[in-house]
Design a protein around this motif. Structure first.
Motif, PDB file in Angstrom:
ATOM      1  N   GLU A   1       6.503  17.038  -0.574  1.00 20.02           N
ATOM      2  CA  GLU A   1       6.185  15.101  -0.950  1.00 20.02           C
ATOM      3  C   GLU A   1       5.438  14.334  -0.185  1.00 20.02           C
ATOM      4  OE1 GLU A   1       9.400  11.770   0.541  1.00 20.02           O
ATOM      5  OE2 GLU A   1       9.825  13.854   1.816  1.00 20.02           O
ATOM      6  N   TYR A   2       4.925  13.653  -0.938  1.00 19.75           N
ATOM      7  CA  TYR A   2       3.732  13.068   0.512  1.00 19.75           C
ATOM      8  C   TYR A   2       3.386  11.569   0.361  1.00 19.75           C
ATOM      9  CZ  TYR A   2      -1.180  10.889   2.024  1.00 19.75           C
ATOM     10  OH  TYR A   2      -1.885   9.915   2.529  1.00 19.75           O
ATOM     11  N   LEU A   3       3.330  10.456   1.604  1.00 16.32           N
ATOM     12  CA  LEU A   3       3.716   8.945   1.432  1.00 16.32           C
ATOM     13  C   LEU A   3       2.512   8.247   2.238  1.00 16.32           C
ATOM     14  CD1 LEU A   3       5.611   6.633   1.546  1.00 16.32           C
ATOM     15  CD2 LEU A   3       6.627   7.491   3.324  1.00 16.32           C
ATOM     16  N   HIS A   4       1.901   7.536   1.541  1.00 13.53           N
ATOM     17  CA  HIS A   4       0.861   6.375   2.449  1.00 13.53           C
ATOM     18  C   HIS A   4       1.412   5.028   2.186  1.00 13.53           C
ATOM     19  CE1 HIS A   4      -2.079   5.057   4.126  1.00 13.53           C
ATOM     20  NE2 HIS A   4      -2.762   3.865   2.751  1.00 13.53           N
ATOM     21  N   ALA A   5       1.566   4.901   3.361  1.00 14.53           N
ATOM     22  CA  ALA A   5       1.536   3.185   3.678  1.00 14.53           C
ATOM     23  C   ALA A   5       1.282   2.656   4.269  1.00 14.53           C
ATOM     24  CB  ALA A   5       3.212   2.499   3.652  1.00 14.53           C
TER      25      ALA A   5
ATOM     26  N   ARG B   1       2.006  -7.891   9.988  1.00 11.01           N
ATOM     27  CA  ARG B   1       1.963  -6.670  10.885  1.00 11.01           C
ATOM     28  C   ARG B   1       0.626  -5.909  10.357  1.00 11.01           C
ATOM     29  NH1 ARG B   1       5.114  -6.180  14.503  1.00 11.01           N
ATOM     30  NH2 ARG B   1       6.522  -4.627  14.236  1.00 11.01           N
ATOM     31  N   THR B   2       0.626  -5.648  11.766  1.00 12.34           N
ATOM     32  CA  THR B   2      -1.257  -4.637  12.091  1.00 12.34           C
ATOM     33  C   THR B   2      -0.852  -3.720  12.891  1.00 12.34           C
ATOM     34  OG1 THR B   2      -1.661  -5.975  14.489  1.00 12.34           O
ATOM     35  CG2 THR B   2      -2.470  -6.760  11.779  1.00 12.34           C
ATOM     36  N   ASN B   3      -1.698  -2.286  12.369  1.00 13.18           N
ATOM     37  CA  ASN B   3      -1.711  -1.042  13.552  1.00 13.18           C
ATOM     38  C   ASN B   3      -0.277  -0.882  12.552  1.00 13.18           C
ATOM     39  OD1 ASN B   3      -2.876   0.161  15.506  1.00 13.18           O
ATOM     40  ND2 ASN B   3      -1.270   0.663  16.143  1.00 13.18           N
ATOM     41  N   SER B   4      -0.304  -0.876  11.544  1.00 13.73           N
ATOM     42  CA  SER B   4       1.440  -0.659  10.727  1.00 13.73           C
ATOM     43  C   SER B   4       0.941   1.364   9.880  1.00 13.73           C
ATOM     44  CB  SER B   4       1.706  -1.440  10.208  1.00 13.73           C
ATOM     45  OG  SER B   4       2.310  -2.180  10.934  1.00 13.73           O
ATOM     46  N   LYS B   5      -0.162   1.612  10.052  1.00 16.13           N
ATOM     47  CA  LYS B   5      -0.471   2.250   8.945  1.00 16.13           C
ATOM     48  C   LYS B   5      -0.005   4.343   9.080  1.00 16.13           C
ATOM     49  CE  LYS B   5      -4.599   2.045   6.984  1.00 16.13           C
ATOM     50  NZ  LYS B   5      -6.365   2.196   7.028  1.00 16.13           N
ATOM     51  N   MET B   6       0.588   4.375   8.015  1.00 20.36           N
ATOM     52  CA  MET B   6       1.154   5.767   8.185  1.00 20.36           C
ATOM     53  C   MET B   6       1.195   6.845   7.178  1.00 20.36           C
ATOM     54  SD  MET B   6       5.183   6.568   8.531  1.00 20.36           S
ATOM     55  CE  MET B   6       5.446   6.829   6.184  1.00 20.36           C
ATOM     56  N   ASN B   7       0.779   7.699   7.312  1.00 22.61           N
ATOM     57  CA  ASN B   7       0.718   9.087   6.458  1.00 22.61           C
ATOM     58  C   ASN B   7       1.502   9.907   7.222  1.00 22.61           C
ATOM     59  OD1 ASN B   7      -2.070   8.342   5.217  1.00 22.61           O
ATOM     60  ND2 ASN B   7      -2.504   8.199   6.957  1.00 22.61           N
ATOM     61  N   SER B   8       2.250  10.609   6.307  1.00 19.89           N
ATOM     62  CA  SER B   8       3.235  11.410   6.244  1.00 19.89           C
ATOM     63  C   SER B   8       3.648  12.510   4.863  1.00 19.89           C
ATOM     64  CB  SER B   8       4.781  10.885   6.862  1.00 19.89           C
ATOM     65  OG  SER B   8       5.540  10.152   5.798  1.00 19.89           O
TER      66      SER B   8
ATOM     67  N   GLY C   1       0.781  -1.250  -0.087  1.00 13.31           N
ATOM     68  CA  GLY C   1       0.005   0.463  -0.407  1.00 13.31           C
ATOM     69  C   GLY C   1       0.540   1.029  -0.057  1.00 13.31           C
ATOM     70  N   MET C   2       2.157   1.473  -0.838  1.00 13.00           N
ATOM     71  CA  MET C   2       2.860   2.548  -0.477  1.00 13.00           C
ATOM     72  C   MET C   2       2.510   2.993  -1.604  1.00 13.00           C
ATOM     73  SD  MET C   2       5.365   3.899  -1.757  1.00 13.00           S
ATOM     74  CE  MET C   2       7.130   2.854  -2.230  1.00 13.00           C
TER      75      MET C   2
END
Length: 656
Positions: A204-208, A227-234, A181-182
């Motif tokens: 820049e924007y990063l979603h994973a 891996r769970t509970n790992s989502k990131m938006n930066s 999902g990156m």
């Protein structure tokens, strides 16, 4: 047999001794139909009196580097601590000294985290970086702020700007996507206004999702997990100017903003994979640098910076610990530097810096630091020698009313000598003493900190030999080899008082000895094709020397491998440029005691990449794909934080 591939790769790295490219090199480029062939010569790394390595954007493309962690693996002497995935925290230790002894500079001015003392390098993506340079000890350049001399090693991150972009490049737009999902869009714009003013901006924007699979092993039982509970938006944005105010006066300024809202997967536990932790980091800073030549002999520089950083942690499933915490850091920084060069071979400089830090927490600590540095340099065609003396005056205070101060001198010397005028063979030597102040967490954190801590004191010694080929037909090569001895006294460690309360104390002494070997070898098959081999290798023994009567005396300290290596073979051609790489490290221990069950196995990771440039008038399109961990090797760099298995990343970038 299971570690045979690790041994072969490490042996290959040691015997070939390959080196990462460095900035400031001489570059000869030949433009031919369908391909750009560029021969690079790591001159600065060869002539420098201290170890230096640089990776720039061309190297990242050629070496198949897809992330900041990948880039760091191509620098010898570095141990990367990686918590896995696109959003996992990444810190580095240089030559076993620890991450808090490694400074990080962004566009020439140091970053700082007064709370933890560590810089999370996952914040900085390679898409926004022009180059990065690792220097161990003090640089040959004495025209620098005093603060840049306060660490055992410094990683310089140079973002894109008008001063380091090619003149014909007005902008870059790109889109990268990858496994789990990156997705990452990014852009860079550069605009010249007249002949003296340049404006640039980056975003820049990063979603994973970071929900990669891994295998959980419990003795003989193996289960497939994710891996769970790992989502990131930066994302991050920055804007700056480069203004030639007068023929001898230049000003650069930058505003930077970073925002990262992520879930924390936590450690892997048996029989449960639930976690509900989140972390929201925000950081904004503004910095300015003014340089001017006064007459033929004087150079002046003034730097200023304001920094604000916020950290918000929340735990939705507290088990007797902290459910949430919020921290706010502020920093004001100012610096003045003057350099006098009465002749071409002699120069001297003086710099003075003032830094004010504060942290909003239980006791609201603050720190004021006054730094002064005197430096002198002799530079001839065959000899470079520098000497420095740093004075540090540090004053701490907090709401409990206690005051603490430190006043120290820190010297360093280095030299490089060309053995023969007809060959580029240099010998070099360096000695430096420096110290690290305890962080605010180590001093004041509830139930952990101790206000009686003293600074960690570091002594570094390095001797090396470097060589760069002159004329060898189609073959060019450069090799550097350095031997070093380091010692850290009064190392700060955490000691348990009971199950719930720990105390920081000065008890440890760490000694290290090691070898860094680096080289680049390039063979021109013809005018359209090249084969390039790049390697680095590090051997290090970093031992606990706290108590000679202890059974743990002489143990390799936690998370420090004895062997690390990286090897990349690249074929550049007019069609599709290809590279294959292997990197890894030997086993490590997660405790200084080397207890049963705390050994992390060594590993080797295989990767490959392919890219091609398409030229359409003044526009260049680069298509690229990178495959990582092709053999799907599962391993941990930090215990119970499994690293991703087989992964991919693809990108399209347009330069105009």
């Amino acid at each position: 047999m299971k570690h045979l591939h690790v041994f072969i790769a490490a042996l290959c790295s040691f015997t070939t001794s390959v080196h990462a490219q460095v900035a400031g090199r001489d570059t000869a480029a030949v433009m031919i139909d369908g391909v750009d062939v560029t021969a690079t010569y790591a001159e600065r790394a060869i002539t420098a009196s201290v170890p230096q390595q640089t990776i720039d954007t061309d190297d990242m493309l050629r070496l198949g580097i897809a992330s900041m962690a990948d880039a760091l693996k191509h620098l010898s002497g570095i141990t990367v601590r990686d918590y896995g995935g696109a959003g996992g925290m990444k810190t580095i230790s240089v030559r076993g000294l620890g991450s808090r002894h490694t400074a990080v500079a962004y566009d020439g001015i140091l970053l700082n985290d007064c709370q933890t003392g560590e810089i999370d390098l996952s914040r900085y993506s390679i898409e926004g970086i022009s180059s990065m340079t690792l220097g161990i000890g003090d640089d040959d350049n004495i025209f620098m702020p005093a603060r840049n001399m306060t660490a055992a090693a410094t990683l310089y991150i140079n973002p894109f700007s008008g001063k380091n972009r090619q003149p014909l490049t007005n902008g870059v737009a790109g889109l990268a996507t990858g496994a789990w999902g990156m997705i990452q869009p990014y852009a860079y714009l550069n605009k010249s206004i007249g002949n003296n003013l340049n404006i640039h901006a980056t975003g820049e924007y990063l979603h994973a999702d970071n929900n990669y699979p891994f295998t959980l092993t419990n003795i003989e039982l193996k289960t497939s997990e994710r891996r769970t509970n790992s989502k990131m938006n930066s994302g991050h944005a920055e804007a700056g100017i480069d203004w030639q105010i007068a023929p001898a006066t230049n000003m650069t300024a930058m505003v930077y903003y970073y925002d990262n809202d992520r879930q924390l997967p936590g450690i892997v536990r048996l029989y449960t994979n639930e976690n509900d932790e989140t972390l929201h980091d925000r950081n904004i800073f503004a910095q300015l640098s003014l340089r001017s030549d006064v007459g033929k002999a004087w150079r002046l520089m003034a730097n200023g910076k304001w920094n604000w950083a916020s950290t918000r942690y929340h735990n939705g499933m507290p088990t007797g610990g902290i459910s949430s915490a919020s921290y706010l850091q502020r920093e004001w920084y100012g610096s003045m530097t003057a350099m006098y060069s009465p002749t071409q071979w002699l120069s001297a400089s003086y710099s003075t810096d003032i830094i004010a830090n504060s942290l909003n927490t239980q006791s609201n600590p603050s720190r004021t630091t006054w730094l002064q540095a005197l430096a002198a340099k002799i530079g001839t065609p065959r000899l470079t020698a520098t000497a420095r003396l740093l004075r540090s005056d540090i004053y701490d205070s907090h709401d409990n009313g206690e005051r603490h101060s430190e006043h120290r001198f820190s010297p360093s010397v280095s030299l490089s000598y060309r053995i023969a005028s007809s060959e580029m063979i240099y010998v070099r030597a360096m000695w430096k003493e420096i110290f690290r102040m305890p962080t605010f967490n180590e001093l004041y954190y509830y139930h952990i900190g101790s206000t009686s801590l003293t600074p960690e004191k570091t002594s570094q010694m390095n001797v090396g030999i470097t060589w760069q080929s002159q004329k060898m037909g189609r073959l060019t090569a450069s090799i550097t080899t350095d031997i070093y001895i380091n010692k850290v006294k009064d190392k700060i460690v955490a000691i348990p008082f009971n199950m719930f309360i720990w105390r920081m104390t000065n008890i440890a002494e760490v000694r290290s000895v090691g070898v860094d070997a680096n080289a680049d070898i390039c063979f021109s098959i013809n005018n359209r094709q090249q084969m390039m081999l790049s390697q680095n290798y590090t051997w290090q023994r970093v031992e606990n020397h706290t108590n000679s009567s202890s059974p743990y005396y002489g143990n390799q300290i936690a998370y420090t491998p004895e062997h690390t290596f990286a090897t990349t073979l690249t074929w550049t051609n007019p069609w599709v440029c290809l590279s294959v790489s292997i990197d890894g490290m030997s086993h490590r221990w997660t405790t200084n005691e080397h207890s049963n069950g705390t050994r992390l196995a060594g590993f080797a990771e295989l990767g490959a990449s392919a890219y091609r440039d398409f030229h359409m008038g003044n526009v260049t399109l680069t298509a690229r794909v990178v495959a990582q961990n092709l053999l799907d090797k599962q391993y941990d760099i930090v215990a119970h934080y499994p690293m991703p298995g087989r992964a991919w990343k693809a990108s399209i970038e347009v330069r105009f």
